[in-house]
Design a protein around this motif. Sequence first.
Motif, short mmCIF file in Angstrom:
data_model
loop_
_atom_site.label_atom_id
_atom_site.label_comp_id
_atom_site.label_asym_id
_atom_site.label_seq_id
_atom_site.Cartn_x
_atom_site.Cartn_y
_atom_site.Cartn_z
N TRP A 147 0.85 -1.19 0.00
CA TRP A 147 0.00 0.00 0.00
C TRP A 147 0.89 1.24 0.00
O TRP A 147 1.97 1.25 0.59
N THR A 148 0.42 2.28 -0.64
CA THR A 148 1.17 3.52 -0.67
C THR A 148 0.99 4.28 0.64
O THR A 148 0.10 3.98 1.46
N ALA A 149 1.81 5.30 0.84
CA ALA A 149 1.70 6.13 2.04
C ALA A 149 0.33 6.80 2.11
O ALA A 149 -0.29 6.88 3.18
N GLU A 181 11.17 3.44 1.51
CA GLU A 181 11.89 4.24 2.51
C GLU A 181 11.42 5.69 2.57
O GLU A 181 11.34 6.28 3.65
N ALA A 182 11.13 6.30 1.42
CA ALA A 182 10.88 7.74 1.38
C ALA A 182 9.55 8.12 2.02
O ALA A 182 9.46 9.14 2.73
N GLN A 183 8.51 7.34 1.80
CA GLN A 183 7.17 7.73 2.26
C GLN A 183 6.49 6.67 3.12
O GLN A 183 5.99 6.97 4.21
N VAL A 184 6.47 5.44 2.65
CA VAL A 184 5.71 4.39 3.34
C VAL A 184 6.25 4.14 4.75
O VAL A 184 5.49 4.11 5.73
N MET A 185 7.54 3.97 4.88
CA MET A 185 8.10 3.63 6.19
C MET A 185 7.94 4.77 7.20
O MET A 185 7.58 4.51 8.36
N PRO A 186 8.17 6.02 6.84
CA PRO A 186 7.93 7.10 7.81
C PRO A 186 6.46 7.18 8.25
O PRO A 186 6.18 7.39 9.44
N PRO A 311 9.13 6.29 -4.89
CA PRO A 311 7.95 5.78 -4.17
C PRO A 311 6.75 5.55 -5.07
O PRO A 311 5.82 4.84 -4.69
N ARG A 312 6.76 6.11 -6.27
CA ARG A 312 5.63 5.91 -7.18
C ARG A 312 5.56 4.48 -7.68
O ARG A 312 4.54 4.07 -8.27
#
Length: 321
Positions: A147-149, A181-186, A311-312
């Motif tokens: 799933w995306t952020a 790393e850029a969006q989902v994990m935060p 992230p896209r």
Amino acid sequence: MDYRRLGASGLSVSEISYGNWLTHPDGADCVQAALDAGVTTFHTAAAWDGGAAEENLAAALAHARRDDLVLCTGVFWPEGPGVNDAGLSRKHLVTSLHGSLRRLRTDYVDVYQLLRFDYRTPLEETFLALSDLVRQGKILYAGTAEWTAEQLLEARPIAERHGVPLIANQPHYSMLWRVAEAQVMPVCERAGIGQFASVALAQGVLTGKYRPGEIPPDSRAAKSVEARPLLLPDLLERVGMLRGVADEAGLTMAQLALAWTLQHNTVASVVTGASSAAQVTENAKASGVALDLDALTRIDQLLGSFVQTDPRLTWSPPATG
């Protein structure tokens, strides 16, 4: 084997999880090797091999104490020819779970995973159905996969409103594929959602078994096209150079790749399959390994521009059926 809490929950999972999406002749031996190594967390899905994956896993785990296991199964992919046999509708969630419970020979699933985002079904419908299943004791926790952020941010308050403990996400994540790393994990870290990292060996490429121009006849790339886009000569040469890093750390190439994935603080467990019991035993030794800054820096330098971070590239296809 070391164990970690999954997100902000109280559930502990083994750092190495066993995924049985591969079909192989000694699957029961692989599961036993996982148990012997201290693996407690097992992943499967209703659609894999027409339900046979769940049946085979249940048979292999029949002698294990159920309370010691964290069983994760998932839903989304088509399970039949009907128009309601895929996706995350209330009907499919309920019917799929009942089938999974029957095949897994259990009364409940520890983590019920939504294996992709369903663009056709309102999130309210999905999480209301999950809420009912939680209250019935058929699932203990919920998770997502790929799933995306933005999707996770939308889902989190809905899950909370319906009393669904959303504690896990399963992204593709490896030395080469770092798009989470850029969006989902935060986003997950702030929401108390832990990661079940998958495809950490990059379809076997990071094990070092592929060399430029060579595909071993018993390898995944020889049987499936999934790994072939990664078999670029320049990339394989760079991956081959990682052997020096692995040797200095006293690890195999596969252990280095799995240990690297476990260095991220949001990763609770790495999900990996195997084609032999020996591979399971060796992979499990990646648990508890701490890679120093020099090793991590050399990995980044060697892989360089081959690392994918956009992230896209996290996406969910439309459910068919």
